[in-house]
Design a protein around this motif. Structure first.
Motif, PDB file in Angstrom:
ATOM      1  N   PRO A 111       0.920  -1.176   0.064  1.00 11.06           N
ATOM      2  CA  PRO A 111      -0.017  -0.111   0.063  1.00 11.06           C
ATOM      3  C   PRO A 111       0.750   1.196  -0.046  1.00 11.06           C
ATOM      4  O   PRO A 111       2.187   1.313   0.420  1.00 11.06           O
ATOM      5  CB  PRO A 111      -0.744  -0.099   1.210  1.00 11.06           C
ATOM      6  N   PRO A 112       0.318   2.604  -0.640  1.00 12.60           N
ATOM      7  CA  PRO A 112       1.101   3.602  -0.572  1.00 12.60           C
ATOM      8  C   PRO A 112       2.028   4.193   0.586  1.00 12.60           C
ATOM      9  O   PRO A 112       1.549   3.980   1.856  1.00 12.60           O
ATOM     10  CB  PRO A 112       0.080   4.734  -1.093  1.00 12.60           C
ATOM     11  N   ARG A 113       3.015   4.188   0.718  1.00  7.67           N
ATOM     12  CA  ARG A 113       4.006   4.587   1.737  1.00  7.67           C
ATOM     13  C   ARG A 113       5.004   5.675   1.027  1.00  7.67           C
ATOM     14  O   ARG A 113       5.012   5.937  -0.271  1.00  7.67           O
ATOM     15  CB  ARG A 113       4.624   3.193   2.080  1.00  7.67           C
ATOM     16  N   ALA A 114       5.697   6.253   2.011  1.00  7.96           N
ATOM     17  CA  ALA A 114       6.413   7.290   1.614  1.00  7.96           C
ATOM     18  C   ALA A 114       7.803   6.663   0.857  1.00  7.96           C
ATOM     19  O   ALA A 114       8.348   6.006   1.415  1.00  7.96           O
ATOM     20  CB  ALA A 114       6.843   8.085   2.853  1.00  7.96           C
ATOM     21  N   ALA A 115       7.926   7.192  -0.414  1.00  7.37           N
ATOM     22  CA  ALA A 115       9.164   6.691  -1.048  1.00  7.37           C
ATOM     23  C   ALA A 115       9.799   8.296  -1.592  1.00  7.37           C
ATOM     24  O   ALA A 115       9.076   9.192  -1.980  1.00  7.37           O
ATOM     25  CB  ALA A 115       8.766   6.108  -2.351  1.00  7.37           C
ATOM     26  N   HIS A 116      11.136   8.370  -1.656  1.00  7.54           N
ATOM     27  CA  HIS A 116      11.789   9.253  -1.920  1.00  7.54           C
ATOM     28  C   HIS A 116      13.284   8.872  -2.559  1.00  7.54           C
ATOM     29  O   HIS A 116      13.625   7.640  -1.997  1.00  7.54           O
ATOM     30  CB  HIS A 116      11.886  10.437  -0.994  1.00  7.54           C
ATOM     31  N   SER A 117      14.055   9.688  -3.168  1.00  8.68           N
ATOM     32  CA  SER A 117      15.467   9.603  -3.633  1.00  8.68           C
ATOM     33  C   SER A 117      16.324  10.483  -2.847  1.00  8.68           C
ATOM     34  O   SER A 117      15.901  11.718  -2.732  1.00  8.68           O
ATOM     35  CB  SER A 117      15.405   9.648  -5.083  1.00  8.68           C
ATOM     36  N   THR A 118      17.620   9.997  -2.572  1.00  6.33           N
ATOM     37  CA  THR A 118      18.581  10.804  -1.986  1.00  6.33           C
ATOM     38  C   THR A 118      19.692  10.589  -2.977  1.00  6.33           C
ATOM     39  O   THR A 118      20.436   9.792  -3.397  1.00  6.33           O
ATOM     40  CB  THR A 118      18.947  10.306  -0.679  1.00  6.33           C
ATOM     41  N   LEU A 119      20.207  11.832  -3.594  1.00  7.05           N
ATOM     42  CA  LEU A 119      21.337  12.133  -4.362  1.00  7.05           C
ATOM     43  C   LEU A 119      22.339  11.970  -3.525  1.00  7.05           C
ATOM     44  O   LEU A 119      22.764  13.161  -2.774  1.00  7.05           O
ATOM     45  CB  LEU A 119      21.019  13.380  -5.243  1.00  7.05           C
ATOM     46  N   LEU A 120      23.236  11.092  -3.894  1.00  6.89           N
ATOM     47  CA  LEU A 120      24.475  10.584  -3.160  1.00  6.89           C
ATOM     48  C   LEU A 120      25.753  11.753  -3.911  1.00  6.89           C
ATOM     49  O   LEU A 120      26.545  12.196  -2.964  1.00  6.89           O
ATOM     50  CB  LEU A 120      24.904   9.469  -3.061  1.00  6.89           C
ATOM     51  N   ALA A 121      25.736  11.638  -5.132  1.00 11.70           N
ATOM     52  CA  ALA A 121      26.843  12.264  -5.598  1.00 11.70           C
ATOM     53  C   ALA A 121      26.385  12.355  -7.185  1.00 11.70           C
ATOM     54  O   ALA A 121      25.928  11.707  -7.899  1.00 11.70           O
ATOM     55  CB  ALA A 121      28.275  11.496  -5.496  1.00 11.70           C
ATOM     56  N   VAL A 122      27.025  13.352  -7.799  1.00 11.70           N
ATOM     57  CA  VAL A 122      27.236  13.622  -9.295  1.00 11.70           C
ATOM     58  C   VAL A 122      28.601  14.122  -9.820  1.00 11.70           C
ATOM     59  O   VAL A 122      29.058  14.966  -9.196  1.00 11.70           O
ATOM     60  CB  VAL A 122      25.992  14.905  -9.582  1.00 11.70           C
ATOM     61  N   GLU A 123      29.271  13.170 -10.576  1.00 12.32           N
ATOM     62  CA  GLU A 123      30.642  13.251 -10.950  1.00 12.32           C
ATOM     63  C   GLU A 123      30.836  12.729 -12.050  1.00 12.32           C
ATOM     64  O   GLU A 123      30.064  11.835 -12.656  1.00 12.32           O
ATOM     65  CB  GLU A 123      31.320  12.804  -9.620  1.00 12.32           C
ATOM     66  N   GLU A 124      31.991  13.035 -12.759  1.00 10.47           N
ATOM     67  CA  GLU A 124      32.433  12.360 -14.087  1.00 10.47           C
ATOM     68  C   GLU A 124      33.359  11.195 -13.261  1.00 10.47           C
ATOM     69  O   GLU A 124      34.346  11.541 -12.663  1.00 10.47           O
ATOM     70  CB  GLU A 124      33.205  13.354 -14.832  1.00 10.47           C
ATOM     71  N   LEU A 150      17.513   5.121  -3.359  1.00 11.59           N
ATOM     72  CA  LEU A 150      16.040   5.234  -3.264  1.00 11.59           C
ATOM     73  C   LEU A 150      15.536   4.541  -2.023  1.00 11.59           C
ATOM     74  O   LEU A 150      15.946   3.383  -1.484  1.00 11.59           O
ATOM     75  CB  LEU A 150      15.389   4.520  -4.507  1.00 11.59           C
ATOM     76  N   SER A 151      14.712   5.177  -1.229  1.00 11.46           N
ATOM     77  CA  SER A 151      13.974   4.596   0.119  1.00 11.46           C
ATOM     78  C   SER A 151      12.535   4.452   0.129  1.00 11.46           C
ATOM     79  O   SER A 151      11.813   5.457  -0.448  1.00 11.46           O
ATOM     80  CB  SER A 151      14.562   5.552   1.200  1.00 11.46           C
ATOM     81  N   ILE A 152      11.939   3.525   0.668  1.00  8.57           N
ATOM     82  CA  ILE A 152      10.749   3.432   1.238  1.00  8.57           C
ATOM     83  C   ILE A 152      10.406   3.300   2.638  1.00  8.57           C
ATOM     84  O   ILE A 152      11.015   2.615   3.309  1.00  8.57           O
ATOM     85  CB  ILE A 152       9.948   2.303   0.259  1.00  8.57           C
ATOM     86  N   ASP A 153       9.638   4.353   3.223  1.00  6.32           N
ATOM     87  CA  ASP A 153       9.262   4.621   4.421  1.00  6.32           C
ATOM     88  C   ASP A 153      10.688   4.663   5.093  1.00  6.32           C
ATOM     89  O   ASP A 153      10.916   3.978   6.272  1.00  6.32           O
ATOM     90  CB  ASP A 153       8.586   3.203   5.159  1.00  6.32           C
ATOM     91  N   GLY A 154      11.562   5.239   4.793  1.00  2.00           N
ATOM     92  CA  GLY A 154      12.770   5.524   5.559  1.00  2.00           C
ATOM     93  C   GLY A 154      13.786   4.277   5.435  1.00  2.00           C
ATOM     94  O   GLY A 154      14.844   4.417   6.105  1.00  2.00           O
ATOM     95  N   GLU A 155      13.518   3.293   4.808  1.00  2.00           N
ATOM     96  CA  GLU A 155      14.324   2.082   4.512  1.00  2.00           C
ATOM     97  C   GLU A 155      14.957   2.146   3.028  1.00  2.00           C
ATOM     98  O   GLU A 155      14.404   2.335   2.514  1.00  2.00           O
ATOM     99  CB  GLU A 155      13.556   0.797   4.779  1.00  2.00           C
ATOM    100  N   LEU A 215      22.451  -0.664   1.631  1.00  2.00           N
ATOM    101  CA  LEU A 215      20.936  -1.326   1.839  1.00  2.00           C
ATOM    102  C   LEU A 215      20.831  -1.995   2.997  1.00  2.00           C
ATOM    103  O   LEU A 215      19.773  -2.411   3.333  1.00  2.00           O
ATOM    104  CB  LEU A 215      21.100  -2.346   0.465  1.00  2.00           C
ATOM    105  N   ARG A 216      21.633  -1.886   4.145  1.00  2.00           N
ATOM    106  CA  ARG A 216      21.734  -2.310   5.297  1.00  2.00           C
ATOM    107  C   ARG A 216      20.901  -3.938   5.293  1.00  2.00           C
ATOM    108  O   ARG A 216      20.192  -4.338   5.810  1.00  2.00           O
ATOM    109  CB  ARG A 216      20.345  -1.610   6.114  1.00  2.00           C
ATOM    110  N   LEU A 217      21.946  -4.730   4.513  1.00  2.00           N
ATOM    111  CA  LEU A 217      21.613  -6.108   4.428  1.00  2.00           C
ATOM    112  C   LEU A 217      21.844  -7.126   5.517  1.00  2.00           C
ATOM    113  O   LEU A 217      22.856  -6.584   6.148  1.00  2.00           O
ATOM    114  CB  LEU A 217      22.224  -6.652   3.014  1.00  2.00           C
ATOM    115  N   PRO A 218      21.073  -7.891   6.098  1.00  2.00           N
ATOM    116  CA  PRO A 218      21.327  -8.569   7.182  1.00  2.00           C
ATOM    117  C   PRO A 218      22.085  -9.915   7.001  1.00  2.00           C
ATOM    118  O   PRO A 218      22.491 -10.294   8.142  1.00  2.00           O
ATOM    119  CB  PRO A 218      19.762  -8.960   7.315  1.00  2.00           C
ATOM    120  N   GLY A 219      22.312 -10.162   5.892  1.00  2.00           N
ATOM    121  CA  GLY A 219      23.298 -11.302   5.853  1.00  2.00           C
ATOM    122  C   GLY A 219      24.006 -11.558   4.536  1.00  2.00           C
ATOM    123  O   GLY A 219      24.160 -10.610   3.527  1.00  2.00           O
ATOM    124  N   ASP A 220      24.386 -12.822   4.042  1.00  2.00           N
ATOM    125  CA  ASP A 220      24.958 -12.998   2.689  1.00  2.00           C
ATOM    126  C   ASP A 220      23.894 -13.449   1.646  1.00  2.00           C
ATOM    127  O   ASP A 220      24.109 -14.038   0.870  1.00  2.00           O
ATOM    128  CB  ASP A 220      25.886 -14.343   3.077  1.00  2.00           C
TER     129      ASP A 220
END
Length: 260
Positions: A111-124, A150-155, A215-220
């Motif tokens: 269901p609709p959740r807060a989604a947004h993008s964070t620009l980390l860098a722009v470079e050559e 890109l994040s959804i609900d802060g994750e 991505l805060r991955l929990p394991g392998d």
């Protein structure tokens, strides 16, 4: 005598708790264990897998760490409320309304959740490997790269690196460290390079250090890596994007029609 695939391949060398978690994970991801339902009891899992109570608890803890199961010691453990988020790659070329999340990102967060993008860098950066090949550039040649999370609900949901030929991007908003109103499909069209065709190459990989941390991955667990090449007129590559998602949280939906 005919051997089953598992017998022919030999025994699974993983610890028993990891094998149990793998079987339960597959049932959760495929919908065999429905969202919001309870996991089978410890007693049932012990009987099914011929395992000790401690081994079952270790398996369940893996699923909790991955966000696939919820619960605390002494209470029922339930499957997360939603299955894998479904991403429709075809929607990625749809322009975004000013101020709104990219359509495909919002669509994936039902269901609709807060989604947004964070620009980390722009470079050559110098391009190598499949990115250089997709852009049609020599290895080590420069390209303008826009790096986003890109994040959804802060994750964290997806790590994205988009590359552009320097003669196309220099002197435009593509090379500036700011968000682009309407997204890059809109800007590319305004610059005279409307997207005509997109080609995806999808693979499953072990996460790099950057991907694991971002991505805060929990394991392998594997990540899904998509290499997308967007072509303009006359099959000219105008954008190459590498998109990386957690493999246990997302699935991609492609639709095809028979060729005439």
């Amino acid at each position: 005598m005919t051997l089953s695939p598992s017998e022919a391949a030999g025994p699974d060398p993983r610890p028993l708790h990891a094998r149990i978690a793998a079987d339960l994970r597959d049932e959760i991801m495929s919908g065999g264990l429905a969202p919001g339902s309870k996991l089978p009891s410890t007693a049932r899992l012990k009987a099914r897998f011929d395992a000790s109570n401690a081994t079952i608890q270790k398996a369940v803890q893996l699923l909790k760490d991955e966000g696939l199961a919820l619960g605390r010691a002494g209470s029922a453990v339930t499957v997360r409320d939603t299955r894998q988020r479904t991403v429709r790659p075809a929607g990625s070329l749809t322009p975004a309304v000013d101020g709104a999340a990219y359509p495909w990102l919002a669509e994936a967060s039902e269901p609709p959740r807060a989604a947004h993008s964070t620009l980390l860098a722009v470079e050559e950066v110098p391009v190598v490997g499949d990115v250089a090949a997709a852009l049609g550039l020599a290895v080590g040649s420069p390209a303008v790269c826009r790096h986003q999370l890109l994040s959804i609900d802060g994750e964290p949901a997806e790590l994205v690196s988009s590359y552009y030929p320097p003669d196309l991007a220099r002197g435009t908003a593509l090379a500036e460290p700011r968000r682009i109103r309407g997204g890059t499909p809109t800007l590319l069209a305004e610059l005279g390079f409307p997207p005509h065709r997109s080609v995806d190459r999808l693979s499953a990989r072990v996460a790099t250090q950057e991907q694991y941390t971002a991505l805060r991955l929990p394991g392998d667990l594997p990540v899904l890596r998509t290499l997308r090449t967007v072509y303009g007129a006359e099959a000219q590559p105008i954008e190459v994007t590498v998109m990386v998602k957690a493999g246990h949280l997302y699935e991609l939906q492609y639709e095809f029609t028979p060729e005439a």
